[in-house]
Design a protein around this motif. Sequence first.
Motif, PDB file in Angstrom:
ATOM      1  N   MET A  38     -50.772 -48.754 -20.479  1.00  0.00           N
ATOM      2  CA  MET A  38     -49.696 -49.560 -19.903  1.00  0.00           C
ATOM      3  C   MET A  38     -50.234 -50.603 -18.935  1.00  0.00           C
ATOM      4  O   MET A  38     -49.674 -51.694 -18.809  1.00  0.00           O
ATOM      5  N   LEU A  39     -51.315 -50.292 -18.248  1.00  0.00           N
ATOM      6  CA  LEU A  39     -51.938 -51.289 -17.372  1.00  0.00           C
ATOM      7  C   LEU A  39     -52.546 -52.411 -18.206  1.00  0.00           C
ATOM      8  O   LEU A  39     -52.448 -53.597 -17.848  1.00  0.00           O
ATOM      9  N   THR A  44     -50.841 -46.714 -26.821  1.00  0.00           N
ATOM     10  CA  THR A  44     -50.787 -45.308 -26.420  1.00  0.00           C
ATOM     11  C   THR A  44     -51.438 -44.431 -27.481  1.00  0.00           C
ATOM     12  O   THR A  44     -52.119 -43.448 -27.161  1.00  0.00           O
ATOM     13  N   ALA A  66     -46.225 -48.542 -16.264  1.00  0.00           N
ATOM     14  CA  ALA A  66     -47.495 -48.300 -15.576  1.00  0.00           C
ATOM     15  C   ALA A  66     -47.258 -47.714 -14.188  1.00  0.00           C
ATOM     16  O   ALA A  66     -47.977 -46.805 -13.750  1.00  0.00           O
ATOM     17  N   THR A  92     -46.074 -43.997 -14.401  1.00  0.00           N
ATOM     18  CA  THR A  92     -47.138 -43.064 -14.771  1.00  0.00           C
ATOM     19  C   THR A  92     -48.327 -43.130 -13.827  1.00  0.00           C
ATOM     20  O   THR A  92     -49.291 -42.375 -13.985  1.00  0.00           O
ATOM     21  N   SER A 131     -50.555 -45.458 -13.561  1.00  0.00           N
ATOM     22  CA  SER A 131     -51.720 -45.864 -14.353  1.00  0.00           C
ATOM     23  C   SER A 131     -52.276 -47.193 -13.853  1.00  0.00           C
ATOM     24  O   SER A 131     -52.017 -48.250 -14.441  1.00  0.00           O
ATOM     25  N   PHE A 132     -53.024 -47.164 -12.751  1.00  0.00           N
ATOM     26  CA  PHE A 132     -53.572 -48.399 -12.199  1.00  0.00           C
ATOM     27  C   PHE A 132     -55.080 -48.326 -11.961  1.00  0.00           C
ATOM     28  O   PHE A 132     -55.632 -49.192 -11.298  1.00  0.00           O
ATOM     29  N   PRO A 183     -55.907 -47.526 -18.427  1.00  0.00           N
ATOM     30  CA  PRO A 183     -54.750 -46.920 -19.098  1.00  0.00           C
ATOM     31  C   PRO A 183     -53.986 -47.949 -19.937  1.00  0.00           C
ATOM     32  O   PRO A 183     -53.965 -49.141 -19.597  1.00  0.00           O
TER      33      PRO A 183
END
Length: 313
Positions: free
Chosen positions: A35-36, A86, A195, A198, A200-201, A33
């Motif tokens: 943000m990660l 994004t 992250a 959301t 997102s990991f 993702p």
Amino acid sequence: MDNRLLEVAGPPALIFMWSSAFIAGIIGVGAAPPMLVLFARFGIAGLLLIAYALIVRAVWPRGKTLGHTVVAGLLMQMVQFGAFYTAMHEHVTAAVISLMQGLSPVVMAVFAGALGESVSRTQWLGFGVGGLGVGLAVLDHHSTFSVLGLVLCVVGLLGLSLGTIYQKRFTPTVDPRAATAVHVAVSAPFAGLLAALTGSFHIADPGRFAGSMVWMVLINSMGAFLLLNTMLQRWDTTRVSRFFFAIPAVTAIMAWLVIDQPLRPLTIAGLAVGLVGMVLASRRAPAPEPATTAPERPNAVFHRIQPRRPVRV
């Protein structure tokens, strides 16, 4: 860095490193993702940049200057890349994102007056032609992105442009090594927070993620921004910003070679027009000659410096 070396090697190195960031970003966002990806990039690069700045004994900003450095860093790093990555996640191609970012010289030129920098008519013409070229190339890819993707590209463009203007206006003398470290380090917590919010990991492809991270940290976060901040300290904003007109063309070629994105005729035409704009934008108006006053007539000068004779009565 030596001034002559910066003049010769700086622009092509900046264009190559900056262009490669879009390719590495597409690969990274395809593996994890956005943000990660940003959290890892900013966190690792921030630690390395801080260590580098300490080793070379860079002068760190303090007080209000430190606050201004943080603001510039969040705009240039978190806002720009948060929006662009994004947009990549929304399937906007690397070529389109780089082409949108190619409008940054136009945005910077609009605000150049705030820095006391003059822009000649030829340079304005170059910005207009360059913007037209970017528009043509983006039009060729209009079916590949959504409205959200376009909005994200605009946000990323404003983050880069306004961050560059802000840095030049409020932190022009900050050591570029310390400034780069601050810019990246302060952006890491924001990316990590987004992250976490959301969830997102999840890393889908650890190998591609690791490979893109090595390139983004060493080449993009460290090399490109150390070079950019050095240029902004020594040169005016309009001179630095014009190099961004070349980045869309280089990015499109790299995307074609590395990730197999097609080069269509309208895109090629737009890129060519953009390069013409860059050449025009690089031309400076000739410095005005100092005004000279017409020499006085010899008789008039002689008459003025002679004492008056007394009038006999």
